[in-house]
Design a protein around this motif. Structure first.
Motif, PDB file in Angstrom:
ATOM      1  N   GLU A   1      32.680  35.885  33.875  1.00 23.25           N
ATOM      2  CA  GLU A   1      31.214  35.805  33.839  1.00 23.25           C
ATOM      3  C   GLU A   1      30.637  36.829  32.874  1.00 23.25           C
ATOM      4  O   GLU A   1      29.688  36.523  32.136  1.00 23.25           O
ATOM      5  CB  GLU A   1      30.655  36.032  35.248  1.00 23.25           C
TER       6      GLU A   1
ATOM      7  N   GLU B   1      43.121  37.259  46.299  1.00 19.47           N
ATOM      8  CA  GLU B   1      41.705  36.884  46.304  1.00 19.47           C
ATOM      9  C   GLU B   1      40.883  37.896  45.522  1.00 19.47           C
ATOM     10  O   GLU B   1      39.968  37.520  44.774  1.00 19.47           O
ATOM     11  CB  GLU B   1      41.214  36.809  47.751  1.00 19.47           C
ATOM     12  N   GLN B   2      41.226  39.173  45.683  1.00 18.18           N
ATOM     13  CA  GLN B   2      40.521  40.215  44.938  1.00 18.18           C
ATOM     14  C   GLN B   2      40.751  40.062  43.443  1.00 18.18           C
ATOM     15  O   GLN B   2      39.825  40.213  42.639  1.00 18.18           O
ATOM     16  CB  GLN B   2      40.966  41.594  45.417  1.00 18.18           C
ATOM     17  N   ARG B   3      42.015  39.767  43.078  1.00 23.49           N
ATOM     18  CA  ARG B   3      42.315  39.569  41.651  1.00 23.49           C
ATOM     19  C   ARG B   3      41.554  38.368  41.102  1.00 23.49           C
ATOM     20  O   ARG B   3      41.030  38.409  39.978  1.00 23.49           O
ATOM     21  CB  ARG B   3      43.826  39.385  41.455  1.00 23.49           C
ATOM     22  N   ALA B   4      41.484  37.315  41.889  1.00 21.13           N
ATOM     23  CA  ALA B   4      40.759  36.126  41.444  1.00 21.13           C
ATOM     24  C   ALA B   4      39.271  36.435  41.272  1.00 21.13           C
ATOM     25  O   ALA B   4      38.635  35.967  40.310  1.00 21.13           O
ATOM     26  CB  ALA B   4      40.955  34.988  42.449  1.00 21.13           C
ATOM     27  N   GLU B   5      38.731  37.240  42.214  1.00 22.99           N
ATOM     28  CA  GLU B   5      37.315  37.624  42.110  1.00 22.99           C
ATOM     29  C   GLU B   5      37.083  38.490  40.883  1.00 22.99           C
ATOM     30  O   GLU B   5      36.067  38.324  40.172  1.00 22.99           O
ATOM     31  CB  GLU B   5      36.901  38.368  43.380  1.00 22.99           C
ATOM     32  N   GLN B   6      38.021  39.410  40.624  1.00 22.22           N
ATOM     33  CA  GLN B   6      37.893  40.248  39.440  1.00 22.22           C
ATOM     34  C   GLN B   6      37.967  39.411  38.160  1.00 22.22           C
ATOM     35  O   GLN B   6      37.200  39.641  37.206  1.00 22.22           O
ATOM     36  CB  GLN B   6      38.985  41.318  39.436  1.00 22.22           C
ATOM     37  N   GLU B   7      38.849  38.434  38.134  1.00 25.59           N
ATOM     38  CA  GLU B   7      38.959  37.547  36.974  1.00 25.59           C
ATOM     39  C   GLU B   7      37.672  36.743  36.798  1.00 25.59           C
ATOM     40  O   GLU B   7      37.200  36.542  35.677  1.00 25.59           O
ATOM     41  CB  GLU B   7      40.150  36.598  37.144  1.00 25.59           C
ATOM     42  N   ARG B   8      37.106  36.288  37.935  1.00 24.92           N
ATOM     43  CA  ARG B   8      35.860  35.523  37.855  1.00 24.92           C
ATOM     44  C   ARG B   8      34.736  36.385  37.300  1.00 24.92           C
ATOM     45  O   ARG B   8      33.966  35.939  36.435  1.00 24.92           O
ATOM     46  CB  ARG B   8      35.483  35.010  39.245  1.00 24.92           C
ATOM     47  N   GLN B   9      34.664  37.628  37.777  1.00 26.09           N
ATOM     48  CA  GLN B   9      33.621  38.541  37.290  1.00 26.09           C
ATOM     49  C   GLN B   9      33.813  38.852  35.810  1.00 26.09           C
ATOM     50  O   GLN B   9      32.836  38.882  35.050  1.00 26.09           O
ATOM     51  CB  GLN B   9      33.631  39.821  38.116  1.00 26.09           C
TER      52      GLN B   9
ATOM     53  N   GLU C   1      44.935  38.662  50.381  1.00 26.41           N
ATOM     54  CA  GLU C   1      43.701  39.415  50.135  1.00 26.41           C
ATOM     55  C   GLU C   1      43.707  39.986  48.724  1.00 26.41           C
ATOM     56  O   GLU C   1      42.688  39.939  48.025  1.00 26.41           O
ATOM     57  CB  GLU C   1      43.583  40.536  51.166  1.00 26.41           C
TER      58      GLU C   1
END
Length: 282
Positions: free
Chosen positions: A218, A207-215, A204
């Motif tokens: 962007e 996944e959060q780190r990956a989402e933060q990197e994606r944001q 989890e």
């Protein structure tokens, strides 16, 4: 001579306790439940503890209740007693006795004679107090002593027996896994649950780190796109009036993309202002 026509009753209990003390009970459970676990996927292996075994139809006096028994070739299921004539004539092939201080020599000799007479193939006796293990294996019509039960592998069960330095019985499955008590199984299950929970939390967090990197990616991409659009607008219509940069910066991504395509048609700052007003009105 009067012959009784009353049906023979085979009691499910001999009125004796399964164990005389907590230590004997602990070892009976260890053996019986370990065997249940070993053969859980074998539908034709019946395992029981302290179950009365009646080998002879019509005779309810000849009986024994081994602390644990294993009958190969017999289906699992509930039984009040093991009545051999109802079990295709199959006797339990492996039996266990766990000694307590109340077991007399005479009693154990009687049990040995019973198991020898009625077809037991392997007979194991564990004495928790003395820390000893005795074993017997059928040779023809008799049960012969196993010279060294510690380290012995049961031909029927394929279980390895051993005694630790304190005389504690150890039994090992064919795959090398040890028999375990309920407490040990529960502790291992809790450890596995905690490990699984930790893995879930790590996944989890990843996944959060990956989402933060994606944001972040962007956001960085939008900043680059906005900077480029503002530079192109300045070249196309001249210095931007106060507030225009903020209005452009407030456009959503699709609006910024639309502006990047439209700006080449602008001839003045008024065209840009008109385009922005139209977007706002739309």
């Amino acid at each position: 001579m009067v012959v009784s026509t009353e049906p023979v009753v085979y009691p499910d209990s001999d009125g004796l306790p399964m164990s005389e003390n907590t230590e004997q009970f602990r070892w009976i459970v260890y053996i019986k439940e370990g065997l249940e676990w070993l053969f859980v996927d074998a539908p034709d292996v019946f395992v029981a503890g302290d179950l009365l075994w009646y080998p002879l139809e019509g005779d309810n006096k000849t009986r024994q209740a081994p602390d644990a028994l294993v009958a190969f070739g017999r289906p699992k299921g509930k039984r009040g007693s093991y009545r051999q004539w109802q079990e295709a004539g199959v006797p339990p092939q492996v039996v266990f006795e766990v000694l307590s201080p109340g077991n007399s020599v005479r009693e154990m000799m009687r049990k040995f004679a019973f198991y020898q007479r009625f077809g037991v193939e392997e007979y194991y006796i564990y004495d928790p107090e003395a820390g000893t293990l005795d074993g017997y294996r059928r040779q023809g019509e008799v049960l012969e002593d196993i010279e060294s039960p510690a380290g012995w592998v049961s031909p029927r069960l394929r279980v390895r027996f051993d005694l630790d330095a304190e005389g504690q019985l150890q039994m090992w499955r064919p795959d090398g896994a040890p028999f375990e008590s309920y407490v040990e199984i529960a502790a291992r299950a809790e450890q596995e649950r905690q490990r699984a929970e930790q893995e879930r939390q790590r996944a989890e967090q990843a996944e959060q780190r990956a989402e933060q990197e994606r944001q972040r990616a962007e956001q960085a991409e939008r900043r680059r796109a906005l900077s480029l659009v503002l530079r192109l607008l300045t070249r196309q219509v001249g210095t931007l009036e106060p507030g225009v940069s903020e209005r452009v910066g407030g456009l959503p991504d699709e609006g910024l993309d639309a502006l990047a395509e439209a700006l080449l048609d602008f001839g003045s700052a008024a065209d840009l202002q008109s385009w922005l007003d139209g977007r706002a009105a739309g």
